[in-house]
Write an enzyme that holds these catalytic residues in place. Sequence first.
Site, PDB file in Angstrom:
ATOM      1  N   ASP A 195       0.883  -1.173   0.000  1.00  0.00           N
ATOM      2  CA  ASP A 195       0.000   0.000   0.000  1.00  0.00           C
ATOM      3  C   ASP A 195       0.917   1.219   0.000  1.00  0.00           C
ATOM      4  OD1 ASP A 195      -2.415   1.587   0.329  1.00  0.00           O
ATOM      5  OD2 ASP A 195      -1.865   1.859   2.415  1.00  0.00           O
ATOM      6  N   SER A 196       0.327   2.402  -0.113  1.00  0.00           N
ATOM      7  CA  SER A 196       1.128   3.626  -0.036  1.00  0.00           C
ATOM      8  C   SER A 196       1.699   3.800   1.376  1.00  0.00           C
ATOM      9  CB  SER A 196       0.257   4.831  -0.382  1.00  0.00           C
ATOM     10  OG  SER A 196      -0.798   4.938   0.563  1.00  0.00           O
ATOM     11  N   TYR A 234      -0.945   8.185  -2.250  1.00  0.00           N
ATOM     12  CA  TYR A 234      -1.119   7.951  -3.689  1.00  0.00           C
ATOM     13  C   TYR A 234      -2.334   8.703  -4.244  1.00  0.00           C
ATOM     14  CZ  TYR A 234       1.897   3.689  -3.810  1.00  0.00           C
ATOM     15  OH  TYR A 234       2.927   2.781  -3.778  1.00  0.00           O
ATOM     16  N   GLY A 235      -3.330   8.885  -3.395  1.00  0.00           N
ATOM     17  CA  GLY A 235      -4.665   9.241  -3.867  1.00  0.00           C
ATOM     18  C   GLY A 235      -4.824  10.590  -4.534  1.00  0.00           C
ATOM     19  N   CYS A 271      -4.491  -1.677  -1.723  1.00  0.00           N
ATOM     20  CA  CYS A 271      -4.695  -0.243  -1.952  1.00  0.00           C
ATOM     21  C   CYS A 271      -5.698  -0.090  -3.087  1.00  0.00           C
ATOM     22  CB  CYS A 271      -3.359   0.375  -2.341  1.00  0.00           C
ATOM     23  SG  CYS A 271      -3.477   2.093  -2.845  1.00  0.00           S
ATOM     24  N   ASN A 272      -6.794   0.599  -2.812  1.00  0.00           N
ATOM     25  CA  ASN A 272      -7.819   0.805  -3.853  1.00  0.00           C
ATOM     26  C   ASN A 272      -7.258   1.622  -5.015  1.00  0.00           C
ATOM     27  OD1 ASN A 272     -10.768   0.082  -2.640  1.00  0.00           O
ATOM     28  ND2 ASN A 272      -9.366   0.707  -1.027  1.00  0.00           N
ATOM     29  N   THR A 273      -6.453   2.627  -4.695  1.00  0.00           N
ATOM     30  CA  THR A 273      -5.932   3.525  -5.726  1.00  0.00           C
ATOM     31  C   THR A 273      -5.005   2.758  -6.679  1.00  0.00           C
ATOM     32  OG1 THR A 273      -5.979   5.262  -4.044  1.00  0.00           O
ATOM     33  CG2 THR A 273      -4.829   5.763  -6.085  1.00  0.00           C
ATOM     34  N   CYS A 296     -11.153   3.297   0.650  1.00  0.00           N
ATOM     35  CA  CYS A 296      -9.697   3.469   0.752  1.00  0.00           C
ATOM     36  C   CYS A 296      -9.279   2.658   1.970  1.00  0.00           C
ATOM     37  CB  CYS A 296      -9.353   4.941   0.950  1.00  0.00           C
ATOM     38  SG  CYS A 296      -7.643   5.232   1.485  1.00  0.00           S
ATOM     39  N   THR A 297      -8.198   1.912   1.847  1.00  0.00           N
ATOM     40  CA  THR A 297      -7.843   0.992   2.935  1.00  0.00           C
ATOM     41  C   THR A 297      -7.379   1.706   4.207  1.00  0.00           C
ATOM     42  OG1 THR A 297      -5.636   0.676   1.964  1.00  0.00           O
ATOM     43  CG2 THR A 297      -7.336  -0.932   1.383  1.00  0.00           C
TER      44      THR A 297
HETATM   45  N1  DGL Z   1      -4.806   3.216   1.046  1.00  0.00           N
HETATM   46  C1  DGL Z   1      -4.864   3.613  -0.310  1.00  0.00           C
HETATM   47  C2  DGL Z   1      -6.188   3.318  -0.968  1.00  0.00           C
HETATM   48  O1  DGL Z   1      -6.808   2.342  -0.607  1.00  0.00           O
HETATM   49  C3  DGL Z   1      -4.170   4.877  -0.721  1.00  0.00           C
HETATM   50  C4  DGL Z   1      -4.400   6.092   0.077  1.00  0.00           C
HETATM   51  C5  DGL Z   1      -3.456   7.163  -0.364  1.00  0.00           C
HETATM   52  O2  DGL Z   1      -2.255   6.896  -0.340  1.00  0.00           O
HETATM   53  O3  DGL Z   1      -3.918   8.228  -0.772  1.00  0.00           O
HETATM   54  O4  DGL Z   1      -6.615   3.989  -1.865  1.00  0.00           O
END
Ligand code: DGL
Length: 263
Positions: free
Chosen positions: A16-17, A48-49, A80-82, A194-195
């Site tokens: 993940d990020s 990341y988002g 990570c969803n992103t 988002c996780t």
């Molecule tokens: N935890 C990540 C997600 O599920 C990324 C969040 C981020 O880094 O902005 O999207």
Amino acid sequence: MTALAQLAHQPIGVFDSGIGGLSILQALRAELPQEDVVYVADSAHAPYGERDEALVRERALRITQDLIDQHHIKALVVACNTATAVAIAELRALHPALPIVGVEPALKPAAARSRTHRVGVLATRATLASAKYRALQMSLQTEAAFIDVPCDGLAAAIEADNTPEIARLCQHYLTALGPLGQKVDDIDTIVLGCTHYPFASKVFNENGASGLELLESGAPVARQTRRLLEAAQLLNTQGGELTAVATGSDTSLRWALAHWRIA
Ligand code: DGL
């Protein structure tokens, strides 16, 4: 030992990020306690988002390659969803033999559960803007109305364990969703897309979401990982070690692992 039996003893790679993927890791540890896991928090490039798709894609490809080269992983969980939204198709094309599980906002279960047929989706800007997410939402448009709110800054605030900022942002983004509750036209179900956000569930509840369903994806991702490993005959029954590394500072990662008692 056969090559397959040997491969079964290799770790699962998870990334993940930052610390958000720990919400997925928690479920994975519960579902598959005898698997070795290598967790990578890309803290040097978090969050990341709110970044360019190209950067997130490049990071996802790089981390996966490093997990393959350095840890000889037998499977990958993109926690990570992103990163899933922008890179999973390319990851699967590049590594066709590697079982890969991604995470996406739980729109389908939310649509099935919502009685008012109005579902709020809290996720990163990049996830909500992705073609993959748009297609998912389109496929469910006859089942529910989805109200998307990009939560800029929330993953970073959770990463920094900035309690006042987390509370301020949770309140702000819940307000942005509109009326919440059980009346016709209220949103009665919220997807934490988002996780990082499950770590703010309590704060969401304290700021207007109590009594609503908050849906996350840890358990389904863990079950899907088990299914893929079983199908490939790659389940491990003798491991259980967790290695967690960060690409930049590991302060948040160490704190979060201890705080959420993940071992
Ligand atoms: N935890 C990540 C997600 O599920 C990324 C969040 C981020 O880094 O902005 O999207």
